[in-house]
Design a protein around this motif. Structure first.
Motif, mmCIF file in Angstrom:
data_model
loop_
_atom_site.group_PDB
_atom_site.id
_atom_site.type_symbol
_atom_site.label_atom_id
_atom_site.label_comp_id
_atom_site.label_asym_id
_atom_site.label_seq_id
_atom_site.Cartn_x
_atom_site.Cartn_y
_atom_site.Cartn_z
ATOM 1 N N ASP A 171 0.816 -1.376 0.165
ATOM 2 C CA ASP A 171 -0.158 0.111 0.172
ATOM 3 C C ASP A 171 0.787 1.390 0.106
ATOM 4 O O ASP A 171 0.614 2.296 -0.636
ATOM 5 C CB ASP A 171 -0.901 0.102 1.248
ATOM 6 C CG ASP A 171 -1.994 -0.926 1.085
ATOM 7 O OD1 ASP A 171 -2.617 -1.254 -0.130
ATOM 8 O OD2 ASP A 171 -2.579 -1.563 2.277
ATOM 9 N N ASN A 185 -0.119 -5.861 0.317
ATOM 10 C CA ASN A 185 -1.412 -5.879 -0.195
ATOM 11 C C ASN A 185 -1.409 -6.809 -1.280
ATOM 12 O O ASN A 185 -0.589 -7.291 -2.241
ATOM 13 C CB ASN A 185 -1.819 -4.701 -1.320
ATOM 14 C CG ASN A 185 -3.184 -4.438 -1.607
ATOM 15 O OD1 ASN A 185 -3.668 -5.239 -2.261
ATOM 16 N ND2 ASN A 185 -3.758 -3.524 -1.115
ATOM 17 N N CYS A 248 -3.472 4.205 -3.138
ATOM 18 C CA CYS A 248 -2.920 4.567 -1.534
ATOM 19 C C CYS A 248 -1.854 5.357 -1.940
ATOM 20 O O CYS A 248 -1.568 6.263 -1.220
ATOM 21 C CB CYS A 248 -2.641 3.379 -0.822
ATOM 22 S SG CYS A 248 -4.065 2.164 -0.460
ATOM 23 N N ASN A 263 -6.595 0.299 -5.105
ATOM 24 C CA ASN A 263 -6.667 0.198 -3.341
ATOM 25 C C ASN A 263 -7.217 1.647 -2.763
ATOM 26 O O ASN A 263 -7.328 2.641 -3.394
ATOM 27 C CB ASN A 263 -5.423 -0.598 -3.085
ATOM 28 C CG ASN A 263 -4.011 0.501 -3.438
ATOM 29 O OD1 ASN A 263 -4.363 1.546 -3.862
ATOM 30 N ND2 ASN A 263 -3.207 -0.211 -2.849
ATOM 31 N N CYS A 264 -7.498 1.467 -1.506
ATOM 32 C CA CYS A 264 -7.927 2.702 -0.951
ATOM 33 C C CYS A 264 -9.004 3.188 -1.362
ATOM 34 O O CYS A 264 -9.340 4.439 -1.695
ATOM 35 C CB CYS A 264 -6.793 3.755 -0.662
ATOM 36 S SG CYS A 264 -5.236 3.199 0.406
ATOM 37 N N CYS A 265 -10.063 2.157 -1.889
ATOM 38 C CA CYS A 265 -11.300 2.697 -2.526
ATOM 39 C C CYS A 265 -12.335 1.894 -2.138
ATOM 40 O O CYS A 265 -12.237 0.494 -1.860
ATOM 41 C CB CYS A 265 -11.187 2.682 -4.068
ATOM 42 S SG CYS A 265 -12.439 3.506 -5.053
ATOM 43 N N ARG A 266 -13.700 2.356 -1.768
ATOM 44 C CA ARG A 266 -14.424 1.566 -1.211
ATOM 45 C C ARG A 266 -15.399 0.697 -2.003
ATOM 46 O O ARG A 266 -15.922 -0.214 -1.659
ATOM 47 C CB ARG A 266 -15.156 2.466 -0.077
ATOM 48 C CG ARG A 266 -16.250 1.592 0.914
ATOM 49 C CD ARG A 266 -16.850 2.384 1.885
ATOM 50 N NE ARG A 266 -17.868 1.934 2.798
ATOM 51 C CZ ARG A 266 -18.231 2.447 3.713
ATOM 52 N NH1 ARG A 266 -18.230 3.934 3.864
ATOM 53 N NH2 ARG A 266 -19.172 1.711 4.673
ATOM 54 N N TRP A 308 -15.351 6.962 0.328
ATOM 55 C CA TRP A 308 -15.334 6.517 2.099
ATOM 56 C C TRP A 308 -16.433 7.440 2.783
ATOM 57 O O TRP A 308 -16.713 7.119 4.084
ATOM 58 C CB TRP A 308 -14.146 6.967 2.420
ATOM 59 C CG TRP A 308 -13.069 6.193 1.911
ATOM 60 C CD1 TRP A 308 -12.203 6.420 0.927
ATOM 61 C CD2 TRP A 308 -12.744 4.826 2.423
ATOM 62 N NE1 TRP A 308 -11.273 5.376 0.689
ATOM 63 C CE2 TRP A 308 -11.784 4.403 1.428
ATOM 64 C CE3 TRP A 308 -13.329 4.086 3.441
ATOM 65 C CZ2 TRP A 308 -11.419 2.961 1.601
ATOM 66 C CZ3 TRP A 308 -12.798 2.747 3.330
ATOM 67 C CH2 TRP A 308 -11.646 2.444 2.596
#
Length: 310
Positions: A171, A185, A248, A263-266, A308
């Motif tokens: 990440d 990750n 990220c 990544n870092c996504c919902r 988020w």
């Protein structure tokens, strides 16, 4: 390109909740031109058992050194026609540098949608069990989430040193490819089939009952940052986000980036929106005079940032 309508690839359907092989089939939407790689169709009558079907699929997709690329999909990944997640994923192979031929080695595993929706954590553990079975059969593999764009051939950035057991994305990269401080990750990694990695996956899967509520990625992270790494004498290389980028921690160098992970996504819709923006930026770069720009520009991944708050 018209996206998914122009693609055919190997797809082996599994209900991962029960690890039951349903059938061998081909994802092939009729197009107006010939597929750009060969494929075959297998029916239940052409395989004698679940084991034979898996071996047949692996042998068909593997490279000469018994390496395959594995991705998993479910109904949500193919919804949206030309803007589906699967479509973006496959488009990146078509638009990337030296990536088209890699489609020959891509094995798509179809996850039972009911399992995905109702028992996500259990389904992810079944994925671990399935991938461990691939290792036991002597196949090394790259595992990739389908929310990863392949903009360049990753084999050119991965090491073929046989002493390296696992090469895994991060990440956030801390500057040292051997440092256990890197947060791993599991959305992209290459693993070599050997006794140590088979033991790793067996141990990883065995910890599912003691890790209720935890994602399998968090369990592996704890294992590799604990005694397991030392006890199994594993050599793990953590991949630099300059090349193996993600939302990220972005790679700003478009001349170097190999993969981009949402990544870092919902939400799925946010991933599709922001990965589409990345792919559009990549296409502009490829069209520009002598690739005049060296950055992705001002990509803020706005949809993922908003996800988020939902």
């Amino acid at each position: 390109m018209n996206g998914l309508k122009n693609y055919c690839t190997h797809i082996i359907a599994f209900f991962l909740l029960f690890l039951t092989l349903l059938c061998g089939l081909i994802l092939c939407i009729p197009a107006t031109f010939q597929p750009f790689f060969p494929f075959q169709y297998y029916t239940r009558n052409e395989v004698t058992s679940q084991q034979d079907a898996l071996e047949l699929a692996l042998a068909e997709a593997s490279t000469e050194n018994r390496t395959v690329i594995i991705a998993m999909v479910n109904k949500a990944y193919v919804e949206g026609d030309d803007k589906s997640m699967l479509n973006l994923f496959l488009n990146s192979f078509w638009l990337g540098e030296n990536t088209r031929d890699l489609i020959h080695h891509l094995l798509l595993v179809n996850v039972d949608q009911a399992s995905y929706e109702r028992e996500f954590v259990k389904m992810m553990w079944r994925r671990t069990l399935f991938l461990g079975e691939v290792l036991k059969r002597g196949y090394s593999f790259i595992f990739t989430d389908t929310d990863v764009l392949w903009l360049r051939n990753p084999f050119q950035r991965l090491s073929f040193n046989e002493n390296i057991d696992l090469q895994i994305s991060t990440d956030r990269f801390d500057g040292d490819q051997w440092s256990q401080r890197n947060p791993l990750n599991t959305g992209f990694y290459m693993i070599r089939s050997n006794k140590k990695t088979v033991q790793l996956f067996d141990l990883w899967y065995s910890r599912r009952e003691d890790s209720i509520g935890q994602k399998e990625q968090d369990v592996l992270d704890g294992m590799l940052h604990g005694e397991v790494l030392k006890n199994l004498e594993l050599t793990v290389r953590f991949l630099n986000t300059l090349y193996f980028s993600g939302f990220c921690q972005d790679s700003k160098d478009i001349r170097a980036v190999t993969t981009v992970h949402a990544n870092c996504c919902r939400t799925m819709s946010a991933k599709v929106a922001d990965l589409s923006a990345v792919l559009d930026s990549w296409k502009r770069f490829k069209r520009s005079a002598v690739n005049e720009t060296s950055t992705f520009g001002n990509l803020r991944h706005a949809a993922c940032a908003r996800s988020w708050g939902k």
